[in-house]
Design a protein around this motif. Structure first.
Motif, PDB file in Angstrom:
ATOM      1  N   SER A 155       0.864  -1.304  -0.152  1.00  0.00           N
ATOM      2  CA  SER A 155      -0.039   0.135  -0.152  1.00  0.00           C
ATOM      3  C   SER A 155       0.798   1.182  -0.069  1.00  0.00           C
ATOM      4  O   SER A 155       0.624   2.150  -0.844  1.00  0.00           O
ATOM      5  CB  SER A 155      -0.923  -0.076   1.167  1.00  0.00           C
ATOM      6  N   GLY A 156       2.066   1.320   0.682  1.00  0.00           N
ATOM      7  CA  GLY A 156       2.800   2.483   0.777  1.00  0.00           C
ATOM      8  C   GLY A 156       3.353   2.387  -0.566  1.00  0.00           C
ATOM      9  O   GLY A 156       3.502   3.634  -1.129  1.00  0.00           O
ATOM     10  N   ASN A 157       3.844   1.395  -1.154  1.00  0.00           N
ATOM     11  CA  ASN A 157       4.560   1.744  -2.588  1.00  0.00           C
ATOM     12  C   ASN A 157       3.501   2.281  -3.509  1.00  0.00           C
ATOM     13  O   ASN A 157       3.723   2.959  -4.326  1.00  0.00           O
ATOM     14  CB  ASN A 157       5.177   0.325  -2.905  1.00  0.00           C
ATOM     15  N   TYR A 158       2.466   1.759  -3.481  1.00  0.00           N
ATOM     16  CA  TYR A 158       1.360   2.178  -4.569  1.00  0.00           C
ATOM     17  C   TYR A 158       1.190   3.690  -4.240  1.00  0.00           C
ATOM     18  O   TYR A 158       1.015   4.343  -5.434  1.00  0.00           O
ATOM     19  CB  TYR A 158       0.030   1.306  -4.226  1.00  0.00           C
ATOM     20  N   VAL A 159       0.913   3.963  -3.177  1.00  0.00           N
ATOM     21  CA  VAL A 159       0.565   5.436  -2.814  1.00  0.00           C
ATOM     22  C   VAL A 159       1.847   6.122  -3.396  1.00  0.00           C
ATOM     23  O   VAL A 159       1.727   7.426  -3.855  1.00  0.00           O
ATOM     24  CB  VAL A 159       0.067   5.691  -1.562  1.00  0.00           C
ATOM     25  N   GLY A 211       4.377  10.319  -6.369  1.00  0.00           N
ATOM     26  CA  GLY A 211       5.790  10.543  -6.792  1.00  0.00           C
ATOM     27  C   GLY A 211       6.363  11.829  -6.343  1.00  0.00           C
ATOM     28  O   GLY A 211       6.007  12.286  -5.478  1.00  0.00           O
ATOM     29  N   GLY A 212       7.955  11.803  -6.598  1.00  0.00           N
ATOM     30  CA  GLY A 212       8.703  12.858  -6.029  1.00  0.00           C
ATOM     31  C   GLY A 212       8.877  12.508  -4.244  1.00  0.00           C
ATOM     32  O   GLY A 212       8.767  11.428  -3.982  1.00  0.00           O
ATOM     33  N   PRO A 213       9.388  13.648  -3.873  1.00  0.00           N
ATOM     34  CA  PRO A 213       9.599  13.685  -2.390  1.00  0.00           C
ATOM     35  C   PRO A 213       8.337  13.466  -1.441  1.00  0.00           C
ATOM     36  O   PRO A 213       8.505  12.531  -0.605  1.00  0.00           O
ATOM     37  CB  PRO A 213      10.041  14.904  -2.042  1.00  0.00           C
ATOM     38  N   LEU A 214       7.252  13.811  -1.873  1.00  0.00           N
ATOM     39  CA  LEU A 214       6.103  13.482  -1.120  1.00  0.00           C
ATOM     40  C   LEU A 214       5.703  11.915  -1.460  1.00  0.00           C
ATOM     41  O   LEU A 214       5.214  11.263  -0.303  1.00  0.00           O
ATOM     42  CB  LEU A 214       4.688  14.287  -1.905  1.00  0.00           C
ATOM     43  N   GLY A 215       5.950  11.308  -2.416  1.00  0.00           N
ATOM     44  CA  GLY A 215       5.647  10.125  -2.627  1.00  0.00           C
ATOM     45  C   GLY A 215       6.888   9.035  -1.821  1.00  0.00           C
ATOM     46  O   GLY A 215       6.486   8.029  -1.304  1.00  0.00           O
ATOM     47  N   LYS A 216       7.834   9.472  -1.691  1.00  0.00           N
ATOM     48  CA  LYS A 216       8.890   8.912  -0.863  1.00  0.00           C
ATOM     49  C   LYS A 216       8.466   8.864   0.554  1.00  0.00           C
ATOM     50  O   LYS A 216       8.691   7.872   1.168  1.00  0.00           O
ATOM     51  CB  LYS A 216      10.521   9.522  -1.112  1.00  0.00           C
ATOM     52  N   ALA A 217       7.941   9.714   0.888  1.00  0.00           N
ATOM     53  CA  ALA A 217       7.489  10.023   2.624  1.00  0.00           C
ATOM     54  C   ALA A 217       6.077   9.229   2.740  1.00  0.00           C
ATOM     55  O   ALA A 217       6.240   8.399   3.768  1.00  0.00           O
ATOM     56  CB  ALA A 217       7.176  11.565   2.777  1.00  0.00           C
ATOM     57  N   ALA A 218       5.370   9.050   1.472  1.00  0.00           N
ATOM     58  CA  ALA A 218       4.165   8.170   1.785  1.00  0.00           C
ATOM     59  C   ALA A 218       4.316   6.773   1.897  1.00  0.00           C
ATOM     60  O   ALA A 218       3.668   6.171   2.187  1.00  0.00           O
ATOM     61  CB  ALA A 218       3.207   8.465   0.436  1.00  0.00           C
ATOM     62  N   LYS A 219       5.598   6.408   1.267  1.00  0.00           N
ATOM     63  CA  LYS A 219       5.934   4.863   1.473  1.00  0.00           C
ATOM     64  C   LYS A 219       6.245   4.648   2.877  1.00  0.00           C
ATOM     65  O   LYS A 219       6.183   3.403   3.276  1.00  0.00           O
ATOM     66  CB  LYS A 219       7.189   4.729   0.683  1.00  0.00           C
ATOM     67  N   THR A 220       6.595   5.439   3.692  1.00  0.00           N
ATOM     68  CA  THR A 220       6.685   5.163   4.996  1.00  0.00           C
ATOM     69  C   THR A 220       5.360   5.469   5.889  1.00  0.00           C
ATOM     70  O   THR A 220       4.995   4.794   6.807  1.00  0.00           O
ATOM     71  CB  THR A 220       7.835   6.126   5.499  1.00  0.00           C
ATOM     72  N   VAL A 221       4.875   6.476   5.613  1.00  0.00           N
ATOM     73  CA  VAL A 221       3.830   6.959   6.326  1.00  0.00           C
ATOM     74  C   VAL A 221       2.435   6.077   6.257  1.00  0.00           C
ATOM     75  O   VAL A 221       1.951   5.891   7.054  1.00  0.00           O
ATOM     76  CB  VAL A 221       3.513   8.465   6.027  1.00  0.00           C
ATOM     77  N   VAL A 222       2.072   5.596   5.086  1.00  0.00           N
ATOM     78  CA  VAL A 222       0.922   4.821   4.909  1.00  0.00           C
ATOM     79  C   VAL A 222       1.009   3.677   5.447  1.00  0.00           C
ATOM     80  O   VAL A 222       0.092   3.164   6.209  1.00  0.00           O
ATOM     81  CB  VAL A 222       0.655   4.776   3.394  1.00  0.00           C
ATOM     82  N   PRO A 223       1.908   2.803   5.456  1.00  0.00           N
ATOM     83  CA  PRO A 223       2.004   1.571   6.240  1.00  0.00           C
ATOM     84  C   PRO A 223       1.967   1.598   7.516  1.00  0.00           C
ATOM     85  O   PRO A 223       1.222   0.876   8.510  1.00  0.00           O
ATOM     86  CB  PRO A 223       3.298   1.020   5.780  1.00  0.00           C
TER      87      PRO A 223
END
Length: 98
Positions: free
Chosen positions: A28-32, A37-49
């Motif tokens: 789910s983190g990878n999908y979001v 994309g970008g730095p926001l996507g990188k942060a989402a990979k950690t925050v969403v899980p």
């Protein structure tokens, strides 16, 4: 000796395929992250899980989720996100009477 040519693997970017490949939390983190994309996507990979895990914790044991939420209350962005995630888990628990 001639080096073997490697085949490139095409990975599907659909949600079902990502969840099947990476698991529920990491997928789910990878999908979001891919969607943003970008730095926001990188942060989402950690925050969403982390938020999904907090929601699951709130469904299973609301007092533990409340304690976790209180422990991050002072952090500017994490505090409100944790509160919303915890409340959502408690709402799911009451809706399905677990």
């Amino acid at each position: 000796m001639v080096a073997k040519k490697r085949k490139t693997v095409r990975r599907s970017k659909k949600l079902g395929a990502v969840l099947k490949r990476d698991g529920l939390f990491k997928g789910s983190g990878n999908y979001v992250g891919m969607q943003l994309g970008g730095p926001l996507g990188k942060a989402a990979k950690t925050v969403v899980p982390a938020m999904l895990l907090l929601t699951a914790t709130a469904v299973a044991t609301p007092p533990l989720a409340a304690a976790l939420t209180n422990s991050v209350r002072g952090i500017p962005l994490a505090g409100p996100l944790a509160a919303v995630s915890s409340q959502y888990g408690i709402m799911l628990r009451s809706r399905f009477r677990l």
